[in-house]
Write a protein that holds these residues in place. Structure first.
Motif, short mmCIF file in Angstrom:
data_model
loop_
_atom_site.label_atom_id
_atom_site.label_comp_id
_atom_site.label_asym_id
_atom_site.label_seq_id
_atom_site.Cartn_x
_atom_site.Cartn_y
_atom_site.Cartn_z
N LEU A 24 13.63 -2.08 -4.73
CA LEU A 24 12.80 -2.27 -5.89
C LEU A 24 11.71 -3.19 -5.53
O LEU A 24 12.08 -4.42 -5.41
N THR A 25 10.30 -2.88 -5.49
CA THR A 25 9.22 -3.84 -5.22
C THR A 25 8.52 -4.22 -6.31
O THR A 25 8.63 -3.46 -7.55
N PHE A 26 7.86 -5.41 -6.36
CA PHE A 26 7.08 -5.63 -7.70
C PHE A 26 5.89 -6.44 -6.91
O PHE A 26 5.80 -7.04 -5.90
N LEU A 27 4.91 -6.81 -7.91
CA LEU A 27 3.92 -7.67 -7.73
C LEU A 27 4.11 -9.08 -8.39
O LEU A 27 4.56 -9.14 -9.68
N ALA A 28 3.78 -10.10 -7.71
CA ALA A 28 3.75 -11.45 -8.47
C ALA A 28 2.88 -12.56 -7.18
O ALA A 28 2.70 -12.25 -6.26
N ALA A 29 2.59 -13.65 -8.16
CA ALA A 29 1.76 -14.53 -7.46
C ALA A 29 2.71 -15.73 -7.17
O ALA A 29 2.46 -16.84 -6.91
N GLU A 77 -2.92 -18.27 -6.10
CA GLU A 77 -2.45 -17.53 -7.31
C GLU A 77 -3.00 -16.05 -7.22
O GLU A 77 -3.47 -15.60 -8.01
N THR A 78 -2.72 -15.26 -6.04
CA THR A 78 -2.99 -13.94 -5.94
C THR A 78 -1.80 -13.09 -5.83
O THR A 78 -0.64 -13.79 -5.23
N ASP A 79 -1.67 -11.83 -6.51
CA ASP A 79 -0.48 -11.33 -6.38
C ASP A 79 -0.20 -10.74 -5.01
O ASP A 79 -1.30 -10.19 -4.26
N GLN A 80 0.88 -10.69 -4.49
CA GLN A 80 1.29 -10.00 -3.02
C GLN A 80 2.74 -9.20 -3.87
O GLN A 80 3.19 -9.17 -4.79
N VAL A 115 -3.11 -8.44 -3.74
CA VAL A 115 -2.85 -6.96 -3.88
C VAL A 115 -2.86 -6.80 -5.29
O VAL A 115 -2.37 -7.28 -6.14
N SER A 116 -3.76 -5.48 -5.70
CA SER A 116 -3.75 -4.97 -7.10
C SER A 116 -2.96 -3.71 -7.50
O SER A 116 -2.96 -3.47 -8.68
N ILE A 172 -3.79 -1.40 -2.32
CA ILE A 172 -5.06 -1.83 -2.73
C ILE A 172 -5.19 -3.41 -2.40
O ILE A 172 -4.57 -4.10 -3.27
N ALA A 173 -6.02 -4.02 -1.69
CA ALA A 173 -6.18 -5.43 -1.66
C ALA A 173 -7.66 -5.89 -1.51
O ALA A 173 -8.40 -4.97 -0.94
N SER A 174 -8.08 -6.92 -2.13
CA SER A 174 -9.29 -7.39 -2.05
C SER A 174 -9.87 -8.06 -0.79
O SER A 174 -8.92 -8.68 -0.29
N ASP A 175 -10.91 -8.17 -0.42
CA ASP A 175 -11.60 -9.01 0.58
C ASP A 175 -11.19 -10.33 0.02
O ASP A 175 -11.17 -10.82 -1.28
N ALA A 176 -11.09 -11.21 1.05
CA ALA A 176 -11.07 -12.78 0.50
C ALA A 176 -12.24 -13.23 -0.28
O ALA A 176 -13.48 -12.80 0.23
#
Length: 681
Positions: free
Chosen positions: A98-103, A109-112, A133-134, A148-152
């Protein structure tokens, strides 16, 4: 999954220790209500993962954790305990993880992405991408993830060890047409891209699949784990329209995306759709949401459509349905497409045959079903709410729902709620308008009460049969609450929504005033003690109403606007403004028409409280400042409340509570809710 001491603790935590006498709901209860969301049925169908959010009053933030409940609803397990937000739980298709997003542990303070092994152990961090990661989704083979990940952020040049550098940021250079977005800030060329993460790779390095000056969103794997569908606008000057399309790319570095849809309007518009397109189990079709005519922007009706994955013309499956569908998802056997169906004050779960045919409402009722998850073998879990119950997760059994989470049961047993009634009435021109009425706590027939008209945002939105704590707290304080769905609202078709096109405050203003007339005519509302208020378009229409009608003794205008001309170029709606109102220098008469409140501010006599966040890029603070300054200059009773660090929707629990307390204080000052008055009919 085996039971543990955490399981027992979690189950006991949901049960009331003793039966207490019910009390009226209060502002304090904002910290007691648990927000349940995002149901996800496990691959074997025995569990449903979900999230629970509660206010963290110590950190003044929201604490969101991952839970799961057994399909029979007998067992609930809390899986994460750390402060902050763990969200977007997703099962690996083989059921092992089971995966999830969290910072967690991320100083940026970015979600991984984090991974929990169902056999036990601590969560393991899978990604370390500078931009965070969003969104993400598992490949059917359970070996890879698309994300989906944002540029730095190139504007962050500080080093954590150097406090001087930590305060220094370079200039923000803007050269895009749309250069603002609420909660994201100024838009440069920092983009969201599609990446591939291979779990078999010991380095766990995420591989970029879609470089370029484009945003990719909402990934969805093909059943054979070879391709990924996603949503994008891959063309120059994409900011100038809302023409999102579906693309498919092979899950291989260097592959060229292939455009799947060519409709000139939005396909799977990310502003409306939180989930990605859905592949049929055989991989031949992709289901998605096709928007309406692009020139009608958000007023246009949407349709469920399917496109051949190999290419070819799309087919609309709900062409005759004049209601908005959401979240189209193939059934587990591929025979139909399931979706949420918005109707008059409700959301149903519906389906339509994949080959085309009649739309069937699977689960109806005077409620709001706002999310669902499809499991193997036809299992369905939904997130549903009513005016008397906050959202919980239910298993679908035929046409009925069986509750499988009980996060708010103990709290509900301790409070007394006011009944919420559906109402219908005629507007000034005879148009039938629908809405809701909440009588005050301890209501006595024959007594008139101070009454507050609440106006929803949007404008293309609606009040529907869901739990609303604000209504209940206002009713508990002695107010009747009336809420209307005026023209411009969704739920009753495209013609009803487009009735206010480029004419804000006119027909919809008449409609909400008719709601007040109804409450007065029923002998409930005291015509001498009327209040009004709303947030976003609710604030905009509040400004329109008090500039056109002087019956209200108090108003609260949240994140509103009175002068559209001042808003041009200062918010995120440049496309929408031009589509609906035209360019100000070409159609100044239209812009002046919708700017009625500011240019007729001298007609406003209602004491008005203005509120807004100082980082709101949706309806920026300057709009509230301008209306406040106008009334202050005129010597009217007014006040402006600015919430620091807040976007359009307030985030900090202390600010959410403060806003409601200020509503109560402002209305209390001018409406005197303590006493009722004898009704005269």
């Amino acid at each position: 999954m085996s039971m543990s001491r955490l399981t027992v603790f979690a189950v006991l935590a949901l049960l009331p220790c003793r039966l207490e006498a019910q009390r009226n709901i209060s502002v304090e209860d904002l910290n007691r209500i648990r927000e349940v969301s995002d149901p996800q049925v496990s691959p074997e169908g025995e569990w449903v993962a979900y999230t629970v959010s509660v206010p963290d009053t110590v950190r003044d933030s929201t604490d969101t954790d991952i839970w799961m409940t057994s399909w029979d609803g007998a067992r609930s397990v809390r899986l994460t305990w750390t402060p902050g937000e763990e969200h977007r739980p997703r099962w690996s298709p083989d059921g092992r993880y089971l995966t999830f997003l969290a910072a967690r542990d991320d100083k940026r303070e970015t979600d991984q992405i984090w991974l929990l092994d169902r056999r036990g152990g601590e969560a393991e961090r899978l990604t370390d991408l500078p931009g965070g990661v969003s969104d993400y989704t598992w490949a059917p083979d359970s070996k890879r993830l698309a994300l989906i990940a944002s540029d730095a952020d190139s504007n962050v040049i500080a080093q954590e060890s150097d406090t001087v550098l930590a305060r220094r940021r370079p200039p923000i250079v803007v050269d895009r047409l749309q250069f603002k977005k609420d909660e994201e800030g100024y838009l440069t060329h920092r983009r969201n891209h599609l990446y591939l993460l291979n779990l078999a790779d010991a380095t766990r390095k995420s591989e970029l699949l879609t470089p370029g000056d484009f945003d990719e969103m909402a990934p969805a794997w093909s059943p054979d784990s070879r391709s990924i569908a996603f949503v994008s606008k891959r063309r120059p000057e994409a900011d100038r329209d809302n023409n999102w399309d579906l693309y498919v790319v092979d899950a291989t570095a260097g592959a060229t995306p292939r455009q799947l849809t060519t409709f000139p309007g939005p396909d799977m518009d990310p502003e409306w759709e939180s989930r990605g397109p859905s592949w049929s189990p055989d991989g031949n079709l992709v289901a998605y949401m096709q928007g309406g005519r692009d020139e009608l922007i958000y007023y246009a009706g949407q349709k469920v459509a399917v496109a051949p994955a190999a290419g070819g013309p799309a087919r609309v499956l709900t062409a005759s349905l004049d209601r908005n569908p959401l979240s189209p998802t193939f059934s587990s056997d591929g025979s139909s497409v399931l979706f949420l169906l918005e109707d008059d004050r409700v959301y149903h779960l519906a389906r339509v045959p994949a080959a085309g045919g009649r739309v069937e409402r699977l689960v109806e009722g005077r409620r709001a079903i706002t999310d669902f998850s499809v499991g193997r073998g036809g299992k369905l879990a939904v997130l549903a709410s009513t005016p008397a119950t906050p959202p919980e997760i239910y298993a679908v059994e035929g046409k009925d729902l069986r509750p499988i989470t009980h996060q708010n049961d103990a709290w509900l047993a301790s409070v007394r709620l006011s009944p919420v009634e559906e109402i219908s009435f005629k507007s000034k021109d005879g148009t039938e308008i629908h809405g809701f009425l909440v009588k005050p706590a301890d209501y006595q027939p024959g007594v008139r009460y101070p009454t507050i008209l609440r106006i929803h945002g949007g404008p293309v939105s609606q009040y529907f049969n869901e739990f609303d704590s604000d209504w209940q707290i206002l009713a508990s304080a002695g107010y009747a609450v009336v809420a209307a769905n005026p023209r411009g609202s969704s739920g009753r078709g495209e013609k009803f929504s487009t009735a206010i096109w480029a004419a804000w405050g006119q027909k919809d203003g008449e409609d909400v005033l008719a709601a007040v007339d109804y409450a007065v005519g029923q002998g409930i509302a005291d015509p001498a003690r009327l209040g009004v208020g709303g947030w976003s378009y609710g604030g905009i229409l509040t400004n329109q109403v008090i500039a056109r009608d002087q019956r209200f003794k108090a108003a609260t205008s949240g994140a509103g606007q009175g002068n559209a001309l001042a808003g041009y170029g200062t918010d995120q709606y440049i496309r929408e403004y031009v589509a609906e109102l035209g360019q100000p220098w070409k159609r100044p008469d239209v812009w002046m028409r919708v700017s009625y409140p500011f240019f007729h501010a001298d007609r406003i006599v209602t004491p008005t409280l203005f509120l807004c966040g100082d980082e709101d890029f949706n309806v920026p603070l300057l709009n509230s400042e301008q209306m406040y300054q106008a009334l202050r200059s005129l010597g009217r009773p007014t006040q402006l409340v600015i919430y620091p660090g807040e976007p359009h929707g307030l985030k900090r629990p202390s600010h959410v509570r403060d806003r409601l307390e200020r509503y109560l204080a402002w209305y209390g000052k001018y409406l005197a809710p303590a006493q009722g008055s004898a009704a005269t009919r």
